[in-house]
Design an enzyme around this catalytic site. Structure first.
Site, mmCIF file in Angstrom:
data_model
loop_
_atom_site.group_PDB
_atom_site.id
_atom_site.type_symbol
_atom_site.label_atom_id
_atom_site.label_comp_id
_atom_site.label_asym_id
_atom_site.label_seq_id
_atom_site.Cartn_x
_atom_site.Cartn_y
_atom_site.Cartn_z
ATOM 1 C CE LYS A 1 -4.330 22.083 25.370
ATOM 2 N NZ LYS A 1 -3.686 21.339 24.276
ATOM 3 C CD GLN B 1 -2.618 27.797 22.024
ATOM 4 O OE1 GLN B 1 -2.498 28.599 22.926
ATOM 5 N NE2 GLN B 1 -3.743 27.656 21.368
ATOM 6 N N GLY C 1 -8.313 24.089 19.788
ATOM 7 C CA GLY C 1 -9.478 23.263 19.481
ATOM 8 C C GLY C 1 -9.486 22.146 20.506
ATOM 9 C CG HIS C 2 -9.230 22.720 24.190
ATOM 10 N ND1 HIS C 2 -9.040 23.433 25.343
ATOM 11 C CD2 HIS C 2 -8.093 22.866 23.466
ATOM 12 C CE1 HIS C 2 -7.841 23.996 25.318
ATOM 13 N NE2 HIS C 2 -7.248 23.676 24.181
ATOM 14 C CG ASP D 1 -3.844 19.621 18.742
ATOM 15 O OD1 ASP D 1 -4.659 20.436 19.193
ATOM 16 O OD2 ASP D 1 -3.272 19.748 17.644
HETATM 17 P P1 GDP Z 1 -6.643 19.399 23.041
HETATM 18 O O1 GDP Z 1 -6.419 20.529 22.107
HETATM 19 O O2 GDP Z 1 -5.476 19.171 23.937
HETATM 20 O O3 GDP Z 1 -7.931 19.485 23.793
HETATM 21 O O4 GDP Z 1 -6.729 18.090 22.117
HETATM 22 P P2 GDP Z 1 -7.558 17.956 20.731
HETATM 23 O O5 GDP Z 1 -9.001 17.864 21.036
HETATM 24 O O6 GDP Z 1 -7.136 18.983 19.761
HETATM 25 O O7 GDP Z 1 -6.966 16.593 20.178
HETATM 26 C C1 GDP Z 1 -7.064 15.411 20.876
HETATM 27 C C2 GDP Z 1 -7.798 14.406 19.979
HETATM 28 O O8 GDP Z 1 -7.619 13.114 20.488
HETATM 29 C C3 GDP Z 1 -9.287 14.620 19.941
HETATM 30 O O9 GDP Z 1 -9.779 14.191 18.714
HETATM 31 C C4 GDP Z 1 -9.798 13.725 21.063
HETATM 32 O O10 GDP Z 1 -11.143 13.328 20.885
HETATM 33 C C5 GDP Z 1 -8.865 12.563 20.924
HETATM 34 N N1 GDP Z 1 -8.547 11.841 22.152
HETATM 35 C C6 GDP Z 1 -8.362 12.307 23.408
HETATM 36 N N2 GDP Z 1 -7.946 11.317 24.221
HETATM 37 C C7 GDP Z 1 -7.860 10.208 23.474
HETATM 38 C C8 GDP Z 1 -7.468 8.875 23.741
HETATM 39 O O11 GDP Z 1 -7.072 8.519 24.840
HETATM 40 N N3 GDP Z 1 -7.492 8.000 22.684
HETATM 41 C C9 GDP Z 1 -7.886 8.361 21.444
HETATM 42 N N4 GDP Z 1 -7.879 7.450 20.488
HETATM 43 N N5 GDP Z 1 -8.274 9.613 21.162
HETATM 44 C C10 GDP Z 1 -8.250 10.525 22.165
HETATM 45 P P1 IMO Z 2 -4.737 23.354 21.372
HETATM 46 O O1 IMO Z 2 -5.186 24.209 22.532
HETATM 47 C C1 IMO Z 2 -1.827 22.545 18.270
HETATM 48 C C2 IMO Z 2 0.180 25.991 16.471
HETATM 49 C C3 IMO Z 2 -0.138 26.302 15.021
HETATM 50 C C4 IMO Z 2 1.164 26.949 14.590
HETATM 51 C C5 IMO Z 2 1.586 27.725 15.834
HETATM 52 C C6 IMO Z 2 1.186 29.189 15.816
HETATM 53 O O2 IMO Z 2 -5.866 22.789 20.601
HETATM 54 O O3 IMO Z 2 -3.755 22.355 21.813
HETATM 55 P P2 IMO Z 2 -1.083 30.530 16.037
HETATM 56 O O4 IMO Z 2 -2.408 30.327 15.369
HETATM 57 O O5 IMO Z 2 -1.123 30.454 17.510
HETATM 58 O O6 IMO Z 2 -0.391 31.752 15.537
HETATM 59 O O7 IMO Z 2 -0.184 29.298 15.504
HETATM 60 O O8 IMO Z 2 0.953 27.079 16.928
HETATM 61 N N1 IMO Z 2 -1.016 25.913 17.340
HETATM 62 C C7 IMO Z 2 -1.500 24.763 17.834
HETATM 63 N N2 IMO Z 2 -1.125 23.485 17.602
HETATM 64 N N3 IMO Z 2 -2.812 22.824 19.145
HETATM 65 C C8 IMO Z 2 -3.175 24.095 19.399
HETATM 66 O O9 IMO Z 2 -4.062 24.405 20.367
HETATM 67 C C9 IMO Z 2 -2.543 25.130 18.696
HETATM 68 N N4 IMO Z 2 -2.670 26.475 18.679
HETATM 69 C C10 IMO Z 2 -1.725 26.937 17.862
HETATM 70 O O10 IMO Z 2 -0.409 25.130 14.303
HETATM 71 O O11 IMO Z 2 2.128 25.947 14.381
HETATM 72 MG MG MG Z 3 -6.458 20.930 20.056
#
Ligand code: GDP
Ligand code: IMO
Ligand code: MG
Length: 423
Positions: A16, A224, A40-41, A13
């Site tokens: 990416k 991840q 979840g991207h 998270d």
């Molecule tokens: P990913 O899994 O690495 O793609 O990241 P996620 O989408 O799960 O989580 C990142 C969260 O932070 C999302 O809600 C994005 O919209 C938000 N986000 C990304 N970059 C920034 C930033 O620079 N500032 C803020 N406030 N939110 C951001």
């Molecule tokens: P992105 O790509 C954050 C965590 C889960 C759990 C562990 C194992 O959005 O960064 P799984 O479902 O793979 O068996 O879960 O890994 N986890 C993540 N945490 N971002 C993710 O993906 C994750 N994918 C799995 O919360 O702790």
């Molecule tokens: Mg994510």
């Protein structure tokens, strides 16, 4: 052309999805190499938020091909839901989306097994997203899995039946009460498989090889983060794939000497969702503020993310394992208004001061040692030039660059595509 990689350096998270979307205009192909719908991207542009789980984050650009690589595990049901959302947005994915024949399928019973395994663990549960990731990779390495390419064979349903029957027996073996209606789950699954079959399946390693040979640019998108890597993460509280740079080689069929830039992405603080050790975790107002301002809720499960200070010991480890060449710091805007900031620069490990990540980082063994930094008051979210950043943030960045010995090339100041400052 070399293949560039973009990887999360923390517990996922990091942002990416946002950065892949920002960088896609520089690439011909965006390729996911591991993970599945546990990811979840999030992408934000034109006032809209989009969350992708299995589909690469370049899908909103007409110019790029988007490949789901062999290292990815696909749940046809979730995949179909993602496609439906793209259709609602009038995204023409049919020509641009490619799927590796060697990617494995998540069956409904894999999801049930995930739930049974987690329930049986009780308090020791991993905190899995319950998307069936672990059981599917277990069947892959156990050589029992069903792959996308199998869907082109006439006997795949027989294979499916045999595996699903075995899974049902395994679910019974766990002494937990998992209620399910397999018939209904299967009806949904088979309908989604038909949709999947209408897409383009390819021999992706050959496709990537030829694309490279003809000078196309490729960005591999990780899911991840490094601390969730099956080998190098905080085992057993990890996911079931190699989230680190080596995973891109096996998850796409790219030779190690063909890797170019390795973009390492991290938050200006740290978050984690699910169970497992987290040395710099905060249980006070500071952590609560990060969670609230940063809207730290899982993009896949909606769970609250645990928040804490930046951990340089862990970040250095991740840079090392991945061979990171450029860094991207996300969510700097979330730290605006903190009077002071802390960065963990070493661990007190059973009485010794260490600066490498030890085998066990459980709280009883590790106490973080912090350096303090002055915070900044300025709202960063409207800034678009490096020169506008407050001095205190520049000091923070300079310190990190010096410690990590890698340049920070992007500072992200908000979720939107446009809130991205290049250095
Ligand atoms: P990913 O899994 O690495 O793609 O990241 P996620 O989408 O799960 O989580 C990142 C969260 O932070 C999302 O809600 C994005 O919209 C938000 N986000 C990304 N970059 C920034 C930033 O620079 N500032 C803020 N406030 N939110 C951001
Ligand atoms: P992105 O790509 C954050 C965590 C889960 C759990 C562990 C194992 O959005 O960064 P799984 O479902 O793979 O068996 O879960 O890994 N986890 C993540 N945490 N971002 C993710 O993906 C994750 N994918 C799995 O919360 O702790
Ligand atoms: Mg994510």
């Amino acid at each position: 052309m070399a293949v560039d990689l973009l990887l999360g350096l923390q517990w996922g998270d990091e942002g990416k999805g946002k950065i892949v979307d920002v960088l896609t205009s520089n690439y011909n192909i965006i390729a996911r190499f591991q993970g599945g719908p546990n990811a979840g991207h999030t992408l934000v542009f034109n006032g809209m938020k989009h969350v992708l789980h299995t589909i690469p984050s370049g899908i909103f650009h007409d110019s790029a091909k988007n490949l789901v690589g062999n290292g990815v595990v696909i749940d046809p049901v979730i995949f179909k839901k993602e496609l439906d959302k793209l259709e609602d947005q009038k995204v023409d994915y049919r020509k641009s989306l490619l799927i590796s024949r060697k990617a494995h399928l998540i069956l409904p019973t894999h999801r049930l097994l995930d739930a049974a395994s987690e329930t049986s663990k009780g308090k020791a549960k991993i905190g899995s997203t319950l998307k069936g990731i672990g059981p599917t990779y277990m069947d892959k390495t156990g050589r029992n899995g069903i792959r996308v390419g199998d869907l082109e064979m006439t006997n795949w349903k027989e294979k499916y039946r045999a595996l699903a029957n075995k899974h049902e027996a395994m679910i019974d073996f766990y002494d937990v009460n998992i209620q399910y209606q397999l018939k209904e789950l299967e009806a949904e699954f088979f309908a989604a498989v038909d949709v999947l079959k209408s897409l383009t399946f390819i021999d992706s390693e050959e496709y990537i090889y030829q694309a490279q040979k003809s000078g196309q640019t490729i960005l591999a998108e990780g899911a991840q983060g490094s601390l969730l890597d099956i080998d190098f993460g905080t085992y057993p509280f990890v996911t079931s794939s190699n989230t680190t740079a080596a995973g891109a080689c096996t998850g796409l069929g790219v030779a190690p000497n063909q890797i170019g830039e390795v973009f390492g992405i991290f938050k200006a603080y740290t978050t984690r969702v699910g169970s497992g050790p987290f040395p710099t975790e905060l249980f006070d107002e500071a952590g609560e503020t990060m969670g609230r301002i940063g809207q730290e809720f899982g993009a896949t499960t909606g769970r609250s993310r645990r928040c804490g200070w930046l951990d340089l010991v862990a970040l250095k480890y991740a840079c090392q394992i991945n061979g990171v060449t450029q860094l991207m710091m996300m969510k700097a805007d979330v730290l605006s208004g903190f009077k002071s900031l802390k960065v963990c620069t070493a661990y007190d490990y059973k009485g010794d001061i260490i600066s490498h990540l030890p085998y066990n980082i459980e709280a009883e063994n590790v106490t973080p040692i912090y350096s303090d930094f002055k915070g900044w008051k300025e709202d960063l979210t409207q800034m678009d030039d490096y020169g506008q950043l407050p001095k205190e943030l520049n000091d923070y960045i300079d310190f990190l660059e010096k410690e990590l010995e890698i340049p920070i090339k992007i500072v992200s100041v908000g979720p939107d595509r446009k809130q991205t400052i290049f250095r």
